[in-house]
Design an enzyme around this catalytic site. Structure first.
Site, mmCIF file in Angstrom:
data_model
loop_
_atom_site.group_PDB
_atom_site.id
_atom_site.type_symbol
_atom_site.label_atom_id
_atom_site.label_comp_id
_atom_site.label_asym_id
_atom_site.label_seq_id
_atom_site.Cartn_x
_atom_site.Cartn_y
_atom_site.Cartn_z
ATOM 1 N N GLU A 101 -2.743 -3.906 6.794
ATOM 2 C CA GLU A 101 -4.034 -4.442 6.929
ATOM 3 C C GLU A 101 -4.189 -5.657 5.869
ATOM 4 O O GLU A 101 -5.172 -6.040 6.042
ATOM 5 C CB GLU A 101 -5.045 -3.721 6.945
ATOM 6 C CG GLU A 101 -5.628 -2.894 5.463
ATOM 7 C CD GLU A 101 -4.913 -1.715 5.578
ATOM 8 O OE1 GLU A 101 -5.480 -0.624 4.721
ATOM 9 O OE2 GLU A 101 -4.062 -1.228 6.448
ATOM 10 N N ASN A 102 -2.870 -6.032 5.348
ATOM 11 C CA ASN A 102 -3.193 -7.063 4.381
ATOM 12 C C ASN A 102 -4.128 -8.244 4.963
ATOM 13 O O ASN A 102 -4.000 -8.759 5.982
ATOM 14 C CB ASN A 102 -1.802 -7.996 4.054
ATOM 15 C CG ASN A 102 -0.534 -6.905 3.937
ATOM 16 O OD1 ASN A 102 -0.505 -6.053 3.124
ATOM 17 N ND2 ASN A 102 0.090 -7.010 4.909
ATOM 18 N N GLU A 109 -9.247 4.636 6.409
ATOM 19 C CA GLU A 109 -8.338 5.128 7.644
ATOM 20 C C GLU A 109 -9.141 5.755 8.670
ATOM 21 O O GLU A 109 -8.851 5.655 9.774
ATOM 22 C CB GLU A 109 -7.148 5.744 7.138
ATOM 23 C CG GLU A 109 -6.158 5.199 6.255
ATOM 24 C CD GLU A 109 -5.502 3.910 6.699
ATOM 25 O OE1 GLU A 109 -5.718 3.640 7.916
ATOM 26 O OE2 GLU A 109 -5.134 3.155 5.863
ATOM 27 N N HIS A 154 -9.940 -2.853 9.583
ATOM 28 C CA HIS A 154 -9.555 -2.925 8.159
ATOM 29 C C HIS A 154 -9.919 -4.115 7.480
ATOM 30 O O HIS A 154 -10.475 -3.886 6.202
ATOM 31 C CB HIS A 154 -8.127 -2.522 7.820
ATOM 32 C CG HIS A 154 -7.713 -1.233 7.818
ATOM 33 N ND1 HIS A 154 -8.463 -0.245 7.010
ATOM 34 C CD2 HIS A 154 -6.766 -0.474 8.353
ATOM 35 C CE1 HIS A 154 -7.879 0.812 7.323
ATOM 36 N NE2 HIS A 154 -6.672 0.749 7.830
ATOM 37 N N GLU A 157 0.936 -1.185 0.102
ATOM 38 C CA GLU A 157 -0.010 -0.040 -0.019
ATOM 39 C C GLU A 157 0.774 1.161 0.074
ATOM 40 O O GLU A 157 1.790 1.583 0.868
ATOM 41 C CB GLU A 157 -0.999 -0.026 1.010
ATOM 42 C CG GLU A 157 -1.840 0.887 1.106
ATOM 43 C CD GLU A 157 -2.909 0.966 2.335
ATOM 44 O OE1 GLU A 157 -4.073 1.552 2.031
ATOM 45 O OE2 GLU A 157 -2.589 1.021 3.417
ATOM 46 N N HIS A 190 -7.056 -1.457 15.014
ATOM 47 C CA HIS A 190 -7.268 -0.621 13.787
ATOM 48 C C HIS A 190 -7.138 -1.385 12.699
ATOM 49 O O HIS A 190 -7.982 -1.594 11.746
ATOM 50 C CB HIS A 190 -6.155 0.413 13.800
ATOM 51 C CG HIS A 190 -6.054 1.391 12.586
ATOM 52 N ND1 HIS A 190 -6.343 2.489 12.543
ATOM 53 C CD2 HIS A 190 -5.329 0.901 11.232
ATOM 54 C CE1 HIS A 190 -6.172 3.002 11.394
ATOM 55 N NE2 HIS A 190 -5.545 2.197 10.615
ATOM 56 N N GLU A 191 -6.023 -2.300 12.733
ATOM 57 C CA GLU A 191 -5.723 -3.298 11.453
ATOM 58 C C GLU A 191 -6.940 -4.472 11.266
ATOM 59 O O GLU A 191 -7.014 -4.794 10.076
ATOM 60 C CB GLU A 191 -4.449 -4.142 11.626
ATOM 61 C CG GLU A 191 -3.237 -3.038 11.535
ATOM 62 C CD GLU A 191 -3.217 -1.940 10.517
ATOM 63 O OE1 GLU A 191 -3.798 -2.214 9.366
ATOM 64 O OE2 GLU A 191 -2.786 -0.861 10.978
ATOM 65 N N ALA A 200 1.730 -0.574 10.961
ATOM 66 C CA ALA A 200 1.102 -1.670 10.489
ATOM 67 C C ALA A 200 0.579 -1.735 9.331
ATOM 68 O O ALA A 200 0.384 -0.657 8.815
ATOM 69 C CB ALA A 200 0.221 -2.253 11.778
#
Length: 945
Positions: free
Chosen positions: A321-322, A377, A358, A184, A354-355, A319
């Site tokens: 978020e894949n 985000e 996502h 990203e 957070h991740e 970090a």
């Protein structure tokens, strides 16, 4: 004119159909020998077929079959990709992304896997757009599907983007290598040729070849491992769900893991370097809890069978978020109870929250283009707070307030931008990952949630996620989902929603019909934050809204120009002493008024700062607030008290309120028992101290330090050098003792020095209280032996949390030669990792002895820094803004301005967004000093008498 490089494997002369030829010139590489009897073909009439940054929309990728073989000895990789494509216009060309890859073969096959040509196809390169064009001698027909097959190779990237190498050292000193990805926003094209835009969602079937001593990870679980040769295995992963290229991930490493399972059966694993495996357990607990929470909150099952979280030793951002394989900095995932503070623990918890948010916001539903990255985000930042509050209420802190304060700080500069902003090239796209997208996005969502009510907001976002699952969305799609709007077709079919005309009347707010789109466009399509000026006139409250700016005064000539055209739909809330009710009013015009009654002696606007706007109380209104706080501060919530402190000092900076009025307001803090407003007031005094200590103002610096110590004496003396108490109490301890020792408070320095001596004598085996360890290290770092001992510990420590605290201490030295040596170590990237260089530069810049040293270092090494971190990245932005953030003289402003505009060298590369922010910040500081320094001097003299 687009410059293109041409790699020719075999060339054909043909007419171009469905393409946009340019007048580009190409450099031709040597073609391979042709098969016997095959004629050599002319290339004279082939030029790169596409002139735009964005890819053509008439070729849609459906499924990637990707094979990768990284070599961790030669630090290179080879691979092949077969992409099933859907052609929607007749064309001879396929244009897609590739950056830094050596293409060795390209062919196109039909649905029966028959080659369209007996020869390998020509590949044209356009490096400036990071694109390749593959030419087919036979027209690709509209409505047909084909397979594009490409073989490629490259070196593992240096830095932090694409498919890159990372290393770590074992406790025995051995260096081990791994390969990881970070795509990203626009770096999947560095790992394999692809349609690298978020709207080109596709399925991915990945195969990775590795040696037996390594493992490989990707988005999906391994379904089969086969032996390719005696020392080479191939992991075959299950096909992915439909997703954007920037979410693809793979890691080849020798890490260990710990595994658990969610209530719905999702397997969760945390991976880390073998000797850091013990630090993974807390993250596993958090990840399992968070996934359970999100599945219930969104009422949508997590769609993958597993979720891996892995700590990568070299990682630029916090970090990523894949989908199914989230990657982290070690400080964002690993928790060591012996060396991690409560703030470290909260950080790990929030980053995981957070991740994992996502996985729904961003992965399941993705913004159509990067201009709306806030849909990813902003939501993920906001869900941090919601998820932590639900799963770890004991860790609950008012970080949302501070998030909104940070957003205000950025948004009150003219260099800010709208939440939804144009972004086309990779540098512009990287710049979208900023305070506006994350923090302002979260605060606007918080305001909207309180405006619509929790239930309506939650129902709306679930509707949004369901409707756009595995698809892409725009701003308008979110507003329609929240207002429950639908298309005419959906409305006729009987689905539970409103037509567009009905939706504008869907919600009542204080008796007024609401057009949600019109309201929210004022928050996302224009930059800035409104200032609501409040004036009491008997029973009425007169209201006026302006754009809040900290670098321009109403008396300045440019004021009217910078105000022109700005108008917000502001959901006002207010409270008075005559009622316990929180009143609401929607302000949609430049001026307005509301009835509050004669009996109200005070009114507090923007209750608990649920709204994203500033408030100024004119005509003695601030005197009323000061009196209220000094006489009965608990009449207001602690959030309201914190908000008043923040508003007052922001208004001082903007020139709307004298500094002495704000300083008088926080006089009540002697009575304050809640840590959040205490820390807010202390934070402003500390900020002033750090500003004046970097100026030639020794008397003022001494007097301000003495006042802070005297005013907060009781609070300082109450602190224990331990890890006991609530999160708020422990944060207060960390901040108060850190500042007291920085101000050379004798009891604080003595206690810290004794702790440091005990730590040294234990040969590092003594575990310092984590909340005060950084302060202890900083005091100990002031002599040569202490500094050297800390550097040695830094080199061998397996705890990134401890290393961060030690690095802060090392950078606090008053010895400039030590600071210069640290910066060189950071630039070298061995003892101090390159990922920590930007943090180190900021740490040195905060040190009065390193203030100019850091700035000179950045100027000297600018090209190297850009090469390491890339323009537009978090690190470059932080370096530019951070090294100049405490410049406060006209000479310093001129210095920064001159460096930006060096004609023979674009020092800050075409005046990027970060440089505009940096210049605005310095201008803000210059004006603050000009307006307030003498007031501060006079006020302190009065207090010290």
């Amino acid at each position: 004119m687009v410059s293109a490089r041409l790699l020719v494997l075999s060339l054909f002369s043909a007419s171009l159909v469905g393409s946009q030829p340019t007048e580009s010139s190409q450099q031709v590489s040597s073609p391979p020998a042709h098969p016997a009897g095959e004629p050599s073909l002319s290339i004279d009439n082939l030029s790169f077929p596409w002139s735009r940054l964005r890819l053509p929309k008439y070729i849609i990728p459906l499924h990637y079959h990707l094979l990768l073989h990284p070599n961790l000895t030669s630090l290179s990789f080879t691979g092949s990709v077969q992409i099933q494509i859907d052609v929607q216009n007749n064309t001879n060309w396929v244009v897609l992304h590739s950056k830094g890859l050596q293409i060795s073969k390209a062919t196109i096959l039909d649905q029966n896997l028959t080659h369209l040509s007996e020869q390998v196809l020509p590949v044209l390169h356009n490096p400036s757009h990071e694109q390749i064009g593959i030419f087919s001698p036979r027209v690709l027909s509209s409505g047909q599907k084909y397979f594009l097959y490409i073989e490629f190779g490259a070196e593992l990237a240096e830095g932090f983007y694409g498919f890159y190498k990372s290393t770590y050292r074992t406790s025995t000193g051995e260096t081990r290598t791994l390969a990881s990805t970070h795509f990203e926003p626009t770096s999947a094209r560095m790992a394999f040729p692809c349609f690298d835009e978020p709207s080109f969602k596709a399925n991915f079937s990945v195969r990775i070849r590795r040696r037996p001593e390594y493992i490989s990870l990707s988005n999906m679980p391994v379904i089969k491992t086969v032996e390719v040769s005696g020392d080479l295995l191939e992991d075959q992963f299950a096909p992915s769900v439909q997703m954007s290229t920037y979410l693809v991930a793979f890691v080849i490493c020798d890490f260990k893991s710990v595994t658990g399972t969610t209530s719905s059966g999702v397997q969760v694993s945390i991976y880390a370097a073998p000797e850091k495996w013990q630090q993974t357990h807390y993250a596993l607990e958090v990840a399992v809890k968070m996934l359970d929470f999100y599945e219930e909150f969104f009422n949508i099952r997590y769609p993958l069978p597993k979720q891996d979280l892995i700590a990568i030793p070299d990682f630029q951002s916090g970090a990523m978020e894949n989908w199914g394989l989230t990657t982290y900095r070690e400080t964002s995932l690993l928790y060591d109870p012996l060396t991690s503070s409560v703030s470290d623990k909260l950080w790990v918890t929030m980053v995981i929250g957070h991740e994992l948010a996502h996985q729904w916001f961003g992965n399941l539903v993705t913004m159509e283009w990067w201009n709306d990255i806030w849909l990813n985000e902003g939501f993920a930042r906001y869900m941090e707070y919601i998820s932590v509050e639900a799963t770890y209420p004991d860790l609950k802190e008012e970080y949302l307030l501070h998030t909104c304060f940070a957003a205000v700080g950025h948004d009150s500069l003219n260099s800010s931008r709208p939440i939804s902003s144009p972004a086309e090239n990779p540098t512009q796209i990287k710049e979208m990952f900023d305070t506006v997208s994350y923090d302002k996005g979260a605060c606007v969502l918080h305001m909207l949630r309180h405006f619509l009510t929790d239930e309506v907001f939650q129902r709306g976002i679930v509707r949004y996620l369901r409707k756009y699952s595995y698809k892409n969305a725009h701003n308008q799609d979110l507003w329609d989902s929240l207002a429950n709007t639908c298309s005419e077709e959906d409305f006729i079919s009987g689905k539970h929603c409103y037509s567009s005309s009905q939706a504008s009347k869907n919600y009542l707010f204080a008796g007024e019909h609401l057009n949600l789109t019109a309201m929210m466009n004022t928050w996302t399509l224009q930059k800035g934050i409104p200032l609501v000026t409040v004036t009491r006139k008997g029973a009425r409250l007169l209201l006026r809204q302006d754009r809040f700016l900290k670098t321009v005064l109403p008396s300045d000539p440019q004021w009217s120009t910078l105000q022109k055209g700005f108008l917000w739909h502001i959901p006002l809330t207010y409270k008075t002493d005559s009622s316990s009710t929180i009143h609401r009013h929607l302000m949609t015009s430049p001026t307005d008024s509301i009835h509050i009654g004669e009996e109200a002696s005070w009114v507090k606007v923007n209750s608990d700062m649920t709204g994203y706007y500033m408030v100024h109380y004119e005509d003695g209104g601030w005197d009323v607030m000061t009196k209220l706080l000094s006489e009965n501060h608990t009449a207001l919530s602690y959030k309201d008290r914190t908000h008043l402190i923040h508003n007052a000092f922001q208004l001082v900076t903007a020139g709307h309120l004298p500094l002495n009025k704000a300083l008088d307001l926080i006089g009540y803090l002697l009575l304050e028992t809640h840590t959040v407003p205490l820390l807010q007031g202390l934070g402003y005094l500390e900020a002033f101290y750090h500003l004046v200590e970097k100026r030639d103002e020794s008397v003022l610096t001494h007097n301000l330090g003495a006042y802070i110590l005297r005013f907060f004496r009781a609070i300082i003396d109450q602190q224990t050098w331990s890890d006991s108490g609530t999160v708020s109490e422990r944060r207060l301890r960390t901040e108060v003792l850190s500042l007291a020792c920085h101000l050379d408070d004798p009891p604080c320095v003595k206690r810290a020095r004794q702790h440091f001596t005990d730590w040294l004598q234990s040969n590092g085996t003594l575990n310092l209280p984590t909340d005060v360890a950084e302060t202890v290290y900083s005091v100990g770092a002031q002599d040569d032996h202490g500094w050297a001992s800390l550097l040695h510990t830094y080199k061998i420590s397996l705890s990134e949390a401890q290393k961060h605290k030690i690095l802060y201490a090392l950078a606090s030295s008053k010895d400039t030669s030590k600071l210069e040596g640290l910066l060189e170590l950071g630039l070298e990237g061995k003892v101090i990792r390159s990922q920590d260089l930007s943090t180190l530069i900021l740490m040195v810049a905060r040190n009065p002895k390193g203030h100019y040293l850091a700035w000179d270092f950045v100027k000297k090494n600018w090209d190297t820094l850009v090469q390491k971190f890339q323009l537009g990245s978090f690190c470059i932005r932080n370096i530019i803004i951070g090294t100049t953030s405490q410049f406060s003289s006209p000479e310093e402003l001129t210095e920064v301005n001159n460096m930006v505009y060096i004609p023979q060298r674009n020092f800050f590369e075409l005046f990027c967004l970060a440089t505009q922010i940096a210049l605005d910040n310095v201008l803000k500081n210059v004006r603050w000093v000009q307006r307030n320094l003498e007031t501060l001097r006079k006020w302190l003299n009065e207090q010290m008498q």
